[in-house]
Design a protein around this motif. Structure first.
Motif, PDB file in Angstrom:
ATOM      1  N   SER A 232     -12.578 -16.422  -3.758  1.00  0.00           N
ATOM      2  CA  SER A 232     -11.192 -16.874  -3.865  1.00  0.00           C
ATOM      3  C   SER A 232     -10.702 -16.815  -5.315  1.00  0.00           C
ATOM      4  CB  SER A 232     -11.055 -18.302  -3.323  1.00  0.00           C
ATOM      5  OG  SER A 232     -11.856 -19.211  -4.069  1.00  0.00           O
ATOM      6  N   ILE A 233     -11.593 -17.085  -6.266  1.00  0.00           N
ATOM      7  CA  ILE A 233     -11.215 -16.992  -7.684  1.00  0.00           C
ATOM      8  C   ILE A 233     -10.864 -15.547  -8.041  1.00  0.00           C
ATOM      9  CG2 ILE A 233     -12.002 -17.275 -10.070  1.00  0.00           C
ATOM     10  CD1 ILE A 233     -13.778 -19.570  -9.123  1.00  0.00           C
ATOM     11  N   SER A 234     -11.650 -14.611  -7.543  1.00  0.00           N
ATOM     12  CA  SER A 234     -11.401 -13.188  -7.802  1.00  0.00           C
ATOM     13  C   SER A 234     -10.057 -12.757  -7.231  1.00  0.00           C
ATOM     14  CB  SER A 234     -12.520 -12.337  -7.196  1.00  0.00           C
ATOM     15  OG  SER A 234     -13.763 -12.628  -7.790  1.00  0.00           O
ATOM     16  N   LYS A 235      -9.769 -13.166  -6.002  1.00  0.00           N
ATOM     17  CA  LYS A 235      -8.504 -12.783  -5.360  1.00  0.00           C
ATOM     18  C   LYS A 235      -7.312 -13.363  -6.096  1.00  0.00           C
ATOM     19  CE  LYS A 235     -10.354 -12.213  -0.676  1.00  0.00           C
ATOM     20  NZ  LYS A 235     -10.342 -12.747   0.719  1.00  0.00           N
ATOM     21  N   LYS A 236      -7.407 -14.634  -6.499  1.00  0.00           N
ATOM     22  CA  LYS A 236      -6.297 -15.274  -7.211  1.00  0.00           C
ATOM     23  C   LYS A 236      -6.085 -14.635  -8.580  1.00  0.00           C
ATOM     24  CE  LYS A 236      -6.778 -19.773  -4.920  1.00  0.00           C
ATOM     25  NZ  LYS A 236      -7.172 -21.206  -5.091  1.00  0.00           N
ATOM     26  N   THR A 237      -7.190 -14.249  -9.232  1.00  0.00           N
ATOM     27  CA  THR A 237      -7.092 -13.625 -10.552  1.00  0.00           C
ATOM     28  C   THR A 237      -6.423 -12.255 -10.445  1.00  0.00           C
ATOM     29  OG1 THR A 237      -9.111 -14.752 -11.267  1.00  0.00           O
ATOM     30  CG2 THR A 237      -8.385 -12.877 -12.575  1.00  0.00           C
ATOM     31  N   ALA A 238      -6.838 -11.455  -9.456  1.00  0.00           N
ATOM     32  CA  ALA A 238      -6.254 -10.122  -9.256  1.00  0.00           C
ATOM     33  C   ALA A 238      -4.792 -10.210  -8.840  1.00  0.00           C
ATOM     34  CB  ALA A 238      -7.053  -9.356  -8.208  1.00  0.00           C
TER      35      ALA A 238
ATOM     36  N   LYS B  22     -21.969 -27.741 -16.372  1.00  0.00           N
ATOM     37  CA  LYS B  22     -20.633 -27.227 -16.668  1.00  0.00           C
ATOM     38  C   LYS B  22     -20.719 -25.954 -17.510  1.00  0.00           C
ATOM     39  CE  LYS B  22     -18.205 -31.608 -16.222  1.00  0.00           C
ATOM     40  NZ  LYS B  22     -17.302 -32.599 -16.872  1.00  0.00           N
ATOM     41  N   VAL B  23     -19.720 -25.112 -17.342  1.00  0.00           N
ATOM     42  CA  VAL B  23     -19.679 -23.833 -18.051  1.00  0.00           C
ATOM     43  C   VAL B  23     -19.587 -24.074 -19.552  1.00  0.00           C
ATOM     44  CG1 VAL B  23     -18.384 -21.696 -18.403  1.00  0.00           C
ATOM     45  CG2 VAL B  23     -18.600 -22.665 -16.096  1.00  0.00           C
ATOM     46  N   ARG B  24     -20.477 -23.426 -20.299  1.00  0.00           N
ATOM     47  CA  ARG B  24     -20.482 -23.581 -21.756  1.00  0.00           C
ATOM     48  C   ARG B  24     -19.735 -22.427 -22.426  1.00  0.00           C
ATOM     49  NH1 ARG B  24     -26.272 -23.845 -24.481  1.00  0.00           N
ATOM     50  NH2 ARG B  24     -26.343 -21.809 -23.435  1.00  0.00           N
ATOM     51  N   ASP B  25     -20.210 -21.229 -22.234  1.00  0.00           N
ATOM     52  CA  ASP B  25     -19.586 -20.050 -22.841  1.00  0.00           C
ATOM     53  C   ASP B  25     -19.153 -19.078 -21.757  1.00  0.00           C
ATOM     54  OD1 ASP B  25     -19.937 -20.855 -25.517  1.00  0.00           O
ATOM     55  OD2 ASP B  25     -22.006 -20.128 -25.497  1.00  0.00           O
ATOM     56  N   ILE B  26     -18.017 -18.413 -21.990  1.00  0.00           N
ATOM     57  CA  ILE B  26     -17.516 -17.403 -21.062  1.00  0.00           C
ATOM     58  C   ILE B  26     -17.386 -16.088 -21.812  1.00  0.00           C
ATOM     59  CG2 ILE B  26     -15.655 -16.729 -19.501  1.00  0.00           C
ATOM     60  CD1 ILE B  26     -14.900 -19.672 -19.259  1.00  0.00           C
ATOM     61  N   ASN B  27     -18.007 -15.054 -21.288  1.00  0.00           N
ATOM     62  CA  ASN B  27     -17.959 -13.724 -21.893  1.00  0.00           C
ATOM     63  C   ASN B  27     -17.285 -12.769 -20.911  1.00  0.00           C
ATOM     64  OD1 ASN B  27     -18.356 -11.468 -23.459  1.00  0.00           O
ATOM     65  ND2 ASN B  27     -20.554 -11.347 -23.135  1.00  0.00           N
ATOM     66  N   VAL B  28     -16.181 -12.168 -21.337  1.00  0.00           N
ATOM     67  CA  VAL B  28     -15.434 -11.247 -20.478  1.00  0.00           C
ATOM     68  C   VAL B  28     -15.789  -9.811 -20.845  1.00  0.00           C
ATOM     69  CG1 VAL B  28     -13.162 -10.489 -19.697  1.00  0.00           C
ATOM     70  CG2 VAL B  28     -13.553 -12.899 -20.259  1.00  0.00           C
TER      71      VAL B  28
ATOM     72  N   ASN C 119     -14.512 -27.665 -18.053  1.00  0.00           N
ATOM     73  CA  ASN C 119     -14.709 -28.683 -17.020  1.00  0.00           C
ATOM     74  C   ASN C 119     -15.186 -28.077 -15.696  1.00  0.00           C
ATOM     75  OD1 ASN C 119     -13.860 -30.966 -18.583  1.00  0.00           O
ATOM     76  ND2 ASN C 119     -11.744 -30.250 -18.374  1.00  0.00           N
ATOM     77  N   SER C 120     -15.239 -26.746 -15.623  1.00  0.00           N
ATOM     78  CA  SER C 120     -15.700 -26.073 -14.406  1.00  0.00           C
ATOM     79  C   SER C 120     -17.225 -26.067 -14.364  1.00  0.00           C
ATOM     80  CB  SER C 120     -15.176 -24.637 -14.370  1.00  0.00           C
ATOM     81  OG  SER C 120     -13.778 -24.584 -14.461  1.00  0.00           O
ATOM     82  N   THR C 121     -17.784 -26.186 -13.171  1.00  0.00           N
ATOM     83  CA  THR C 121     -19.232 -26.103 -13.024  1.00  0.00           C
ATOM     84  C   THR C 121     -19.612 -24.706 -12.527  1.00  0.00           C
ATOM     85  OG1 THR C 121     -19.238 -26.868 -10.718  1.00  0.00           O
ATOM     86  CG2 THR C 121     -19.352 -28.550 -12.454  1.00  0.00           C
ATOM     87  N   LEU C 122     -20.793 -24.266 -12.923  1.00  0.00           N
ATOM     88  CA  LEU C 122     -21.258 -22.957 -12.486  1.00  0.00           C
ATOM     89  C   LEU C 122     -21.393 -22.887 -10.967  1.00  0.00           C
ATOM     90  CD1 LEU C 122     -23.960 -22.112 -15.181  1.00  0.00           C
ATOM     91  CD2 LEU C 122     -21.744 -21.028 -14.867  1.00  0.00           C
ATOM     92  N   LEU C 123     -21.833 -23.997 -10.362  1.00  0.00           N
ATOM     93  CA  LEU C 123     -21.985 -24.027  -8.910  1.00  0.00           C
ATOM     94  C   LEU C 123     -20.640 -23.805  -8.226  1.00  0.00           C
ATOM     95  CD1 LEU C 123     -23.763 -24.480  -6.437  1.00  0.00           C
ATOM     96  CD2 LEU C 123     -23.265 -26.932  -6.622  1.00  0.00           C
ATOM     97  N   ASP C 124     -19.604 -24.439  -8.730  1.00  0.00           N
ATOM     98  CA  ASP C 124     -18.274 -24.300  -8.138  1.00  0.00           C
ATOM     99  C   ASP C 124     -17.771 -22.862  -8.277  1.00  0.00           C
ATOM    100  OD1 ASP C 124     -15.916 -25.651  -6.930  1.00  0.00           O
ATOM    101  OD2 ASP C 124     -14.945 -24.935  -8.768  1.00  0.00           O
TER     102      ASP C 124
END
Length: 232
Positions: free
Chosen positions: A71-77, A33-39, A59-64
Motif C-alpha cells: 500500500s505504501i508503494s501504491k500511494k507513493t507512485a 523504529k527506522v533510523r536511516d533511510i537510503n533512496v 516514528n515509523s517501525t520497520l515491521l509496519d
C-alpha cells in the motif's frame, strides 16, 4: 496413514520462547523504529521527495513498513506519477533502503508559464516546474497526438543524438503537415519530416562533423546542409 509427531527438545523449546520474547521486546522498543533511510534509483526525483511521498519517518517501525509495503508503494507512485515502482529492504535491523524505478524522462513541454515533464508514451505529468531539469529537449506547438509521436521518436534515437537535441518545434506547411524543426545543442538547426526523422537523424553526427560552419541540416526530403548565411 501414520501421523508424524514433531518432538521438540526442552532446550529447543526454551530457545523458541526466548526468541519470541526478544522479538516482541525488539518491536516494542525504540530500536524497531527506522533510523536511516537510503533512496536508490532516483534520476530526476529528489531522495527527500520520495521519502516525503512514502510518509516514512523516524516514528515509523520497520515491521509496519514491511507489513504495508504494498500500500505504501501504491500511494507513493500515485503521488509521484513519474515513479514506476517502489520496493523496500532493510539492513542492520534499523535501516531502510527504498529502491525506486522511474519512468524515463523524454523531455518537457512549456505551457502556462512553466515546464511539465513528459514521460513514457508522451504522457505529461501534472507537476509544474519553473525550469527543466537535466539535459532533455523542449517540445513546442505539438498537440497531444503529435506530442506522443515525437516523444516516442526521441526515445528510440541513439544516445549521442538525444543528448544533442535542445528543442523540437512543430512547423507544418501546406505542402508538408509533418514538417518539424529541431534546435541542436551544438548550434545547428535541423529541418525534418516526422515520418522519416527517426531514420535520418542517425546520420546527423556524421553530417555535422563535415560542416565547416554552423548552419542548417535539411532532412525533410533529401539530406544536405548549408550555413546560416545562405538563404534557401
Amino acid at each position: 496413514m501414520l501421523k508424524r509427531r514433531i518432538k521438540i527438545s526442552k532446550n529447543g523449546l526454551i530457545f523458541i520462547i526466548v526468541f519470541i520474547i526478544v522479538l516482541i521486546a525488539y518491536f516494542g522498543s525504540p530500536l524497531s523504529k527506522v533510523r536511516d533511510i537510503n533512496v536508490k534509483g532516483v534520476n530526476d526525483l529528489g531522495a527527500q521527495q520520495v521519502i516525503n511521498a512514502t510518509k516514512i519517518d523516524e516514528n515509523s517501525t520497520l515491521l509496519d513498513v514491511l507489513l504495508h509495503h504494498g500500500s505504501i508503494s501504491k500511494k507513493t507512485a500515485k503521488k509521484l506519477s513519474s515513479i514506476k515502482s517502489v520496493t523496500f529492504r532493510t539492513y542492520n535491523l534499523r535501516d531502510l533502503v527504498i529502491n525506486v524505478k522511474e519512468y524515463p524522462t523524454l523531455g518537457y513541454i512549456n505551457k502556462d508559464g512553466g515546464y511539465y515533464r513528459i514521460i513514457d508514451n508522451g504522457r505529461v505529468l501534472n507537476q509544474k516546474l519553473n525550469s527543466p531539469i537535466g539535459n532533455y529537449p523542449i517540445y513546442s506547438n505539438f498537440n497531444s497526438g503529435r506530442l506522443r509521436e515525437i516523444a516516442n521518436i526521441y526515445a528510440d534515437l541513439p544516445s549521442n543524438v538525444q543528448t544533442n537535441i535542445s528543442e523540437f518545434y512543430n512547423s507544418p506547411t501546406k505542402l508538408n503537415p509533418y514538417r518539424i524543426k529541431i534546435d541542436m545543442n551544438d548550434g545547428n538547426k535541423v529541418i525534418a519530416d516526422m515520418r522519416t526523422v527517426k531514420t535520418k537523424l542517425k546520420y546527423y553526427p556524421g553530417m555535422a562533423a563535415q560542416m565547416k560552419k554552423r548552419g542548417v541540416i535539411d532532412l525533410e526530403i533529401g539530406a544536405y546542409s548549408y550555413p546560416f548565411n545562405v538563404k534557401k
